[in-house]
Design a protein around this motif. Structure first.
Motif, short mmCIF file in Angstrom:
data_model
loop_
_atom_site.label_atom_id
_atom_site.label_comp_id
_atom_site.label_asym_id
_atom_site.label_seq_id
_atom_site.Cartn_x
_atom_site.Cartn_y
_atom_site.Cartn_z
N GLU A 289 -83.50 28.65 82.81
CA GLU A 289 -82.91 28.14 84.05
C GLU A 289 -81.94 26.99 83.81
OE1 GLU A 289 -85.46 28.11 87.78
OE2 GLU A 289 -86.88 27.59 86.20
N GLU A 290 -82.22 26.23 82.75
CA GLU A 290 -81.46 25.00 82.57
C GLU A 290 -81.53 24.56 81.11
OE1 GLU A 290 -81.28 20.63 84.76
OE2 GLU A 290 -83.12 21.81 84.87
N LEU A 291 -80.43 24.02 80.62
CA LEU A 291 -80.40 23.40 79.30
C LEU A 291 -80.69 21.92 79.50
CD1 LEU A 291 -79.91 24.12 76.34
CD2 LEU A 291 -77.53 23.47 76.66
N GLY A 292 -81.89 21.50 79.12
CA GLY A 292 -82.30 20.11 79.30
C GLY A 292 -82.07 19.30 78.04
N GLU A 293 -82.58 18.08 78.05
CA GLU A 293 -82.39 17.17 76.92
C GLU A 293 -83.63 16.30 76.74
OE1 GLU A 293 -79.44 13.49 75.56
OE2 GLU A 293 -79.10 14.55 77.45
N ILE A 294 -84.04 16.12 75.50
CA ILE A 294 -85.15 15.23 75.20
C ILE A 294 -84.69 13.79 75.41
CG2 ILE A 294 -86.76 14.40 73.44
CD1 ILE A 294 -87.32 17.25 74.38
N VAL B 43 -85.20 21.86 87.06
CA VAL B 43 -86.63 22.19 86.99
C VAL B 43 -87.50 21.08 87.56
CG1 VAL B 43 -86.31 23.76 85.04
CG2 VAL B 43 -86.91 21.38 84.60
N VAL B 44 -86.97 19.85 87.63
CA VAL B 44 -87.72 18.73 88.17
C VAL B 44 -87.66 18.72 89.71
CG1 VAL B 44 -87.61 16.20 88.40
CG2 VAL B 44 -87.62 17.23 86.17
N SER B 45 -86.72 19.45 90.28
CA SER B 45 -86.49 19.38 91.72
C SER B 45 -87.73 19.70 92.55
CB SER B 45 -85.34 20.31 92.12
OG SER B 45 -85.68 21.67 91.84
N GLY C 10 -99.17 18.26 87.09
CA GLY C 10 -99.97 19.46 86.87
C GLY C 10 -99.17 20.74 86.83
N ALA C 11 -97.89 20.69 87.18
CA ALA C 11 -97.05 21.89 87.14
C ALA C 11 -96.79 22.31 85.70
CB ALA C 11 -95.73 21.64 87.86
N SER C 12 -96.46 23.58 85.50
CA SER C 12 -96.10 24.08 84.17
C SER C 12 -94.59 24.23 84.06
CB SER C 12 -96.76 25.43 83.91
OG SER C 12 -98.15 25.31 83.86
N ILE C 13 -94.04 23.84 82.92
CA ILE C 13 -92.64 24.06 82.60
C ILE C 13 -92.57 24.49 81.14
CG2 ILE C 13 -90.34 23.02 82.34
CD1 ILE C 13 -91.00 21.13 84.63
N ALA C 14 -91.80 25.54 80.85
CA ALA C 14 -91.62 25.98 79.48
C ALA C 14 -90.48 25.20 78.85
CB ALA C 14 -91.33 27.48 79.43
N VAL C 15 -90.77 24.59 77.71
CA VAL C 15 -89.78 23.82 76.94
C VAL C 15 -89.59 24.54 75.61
CG1 VAL C 15 -89.23 21.60 75.87
CG2 VAL C 15 -90.52 21.66 78.04
N ASN C 16 -88.41 25.12 75.41
CA ASN C 16 -88.16 25.96 74.23
C ASN C 16 -89.25 27.00 74.05
OD1 ASN C 16 -85.73 24.81 73.61
ND2 ASN C 16 -86.40 23.80 71.73
N VAL D 290 -93.35 12.71 86.81
CA VAL D 290 -91.99 13.05 87.21
C VAL D 290 -91.32 11.78 87.69
CG1 VAL D 290 -90.55 14.37 88.81
CG2 VAL D 290 -92.66 15.38 87.92
N LYS D 291 -90.13 11.52 87.15
CA LYS D 291 -89.38 10.35 87.58
C LYS D 291 -87.90 10.67 87.56
CE LYS D 291 -88.88 5.38 86.84
NZ LYS D 291 -89.28 4.22 86.00
N ASP D 292 -87.27 10.52 88.72
CA ASP D 292 -85.85 10.83 88.88
C ASP D 292 -85.57 12.25 88.42
OD1 ASP D 292 -85.44 8.23 89.85
OD2 ASP D 292 -85.16 7.43 87.82
N ASP D 293 -84.75 12.43 87.38
CA ASP D 293 -84.38 13.77 86.94
C ASP D 293 -85.09 14.18 85.65
OD1 ASP D 293 -83.13 12.10 85.16
OD2 ASP D 293 -81.16 13.05 85.31
N ALA D 294 -86.24 13.54 85.35
CA ALA D 294 -86.94 13.82 84.11
C ALA D 294 -88.44 14.01 84.36
CB ALA D 294 -86.73 12.68 83.11
N PHE D 295 -89.10 14.70 83.42
CA PHE D 295 -90.54 14.89 83.50
C PHE D 295 -91.15 14.59 82.13
CE2 PHE D 295 -88.76 18.93 82.18
CZ PHE D 295 -89.65 19.43 81.23
N THR D 296 -92.43 14.23 82.15
CA THR D 296 -93.15 13.89 80.92
C THR D 296 -94.30 14.88 80.73
OG1 THR D 296 -92.57 11.56 81.17
CG2 THR D 296 -94.43 12.06 79.74
#
Length: 200
Positions: free
Chosen positions: A7-12, A31-33, A38-44, A53-59
């Motif tokens: 869905e999106e090319l993110g950045e570490i 993907v943060v929108s 507790g949500a799942s997100i696939a990273v690579n 979740v903070k602003d446009d980033a997730f941990t």
């Protein structure tokens, strides 16, 4: 469950090692929108659980097993990553069934450019080769791809312009690691045949 359609090319943004585990912060406005704790997100291609979740980033927290079995440990601040949210029951299954459970790490062997596309050869661990077949599906860094040629030690995929432009595979070169997830159906069939439940 995922589809392997990035869905999106993110950045570490940050990678903090904590003993034998790690904490990743990833920028990904799309993907943060709608992400929550507790949500799942696939990273690579690795299914990870959102802890903040903070602003446009997730941990996310990454345990030792995941670091050992994937290429996530090789990431650093600034590294691009493929991001995908889980599929909803009402969504189209554009790629194939992807669990986000990495089976092993492969390596880019070579790239052969065409007019508007590239054929990429990827080396893979010997124990995964039996699950990779010509015209079958495989997930590379979370991207659902069709195998062009399958060998005992490698396979090839053909990347269209969209994949080259919008995913990490457009930026990786020979020697770079990639996460691999083979088709889960092949693993279930193998287990059933071995158990004598299904006759070959």
């Amino acid at each position: 469950m995922f589809t392997g359609i990035v869905e999106e090319l993110g950045e570490i943004v940050a990678l903090e090692r904590e003993g034998d585990s790690a904490r990743l912060t990833v920028r990904g406005p799309l993907v943060v929108s709608d992400a929550v704790h507790g949500a799942s997100i696939a990273v690579n291609g690795v299914c990870l659980t959102v802890t903040d979740v903070k602003d446009d980033a997730f941990t996310v927290d990454v345990m030792k097993e995941t670091l050992d079995r994937s290429s996530l440990a090789a990431l650093a601040p600034g590294s691009p990553v493929n991001l995908e949210r889980p599929v909803r029951p009402s969504d189209r299954l554009g790629g194939h069934i992807v669990q986000g459970h990495v089976d092993g790490v492969g390596e880019i062997v070579s790239r052969e450019p065409g007019d508007r596309w590239e054929v990429v050869t990827i080396g893979l661990p010997a124990d995964l080769a039996r699950y990779v077949v010509e015209k079958g599906s495989i997930t590379v860094d979370g991207i659902s791809l069709t195998v062009v040629e399958a060998r005992d030690d490698a396979f090839t995929v053909a990347l269209i312009p969209t994949t080259l432009e919008l995913t990490t595979l457009g930026r990786k070169g020979p020697g770079d690691p990639v996460n691999l997830e083979v088709d889960v159906v092949a693993k279930y069939v193998e287990r059933l045949v071995a158990a004598g439940t299904v006759r070959p």
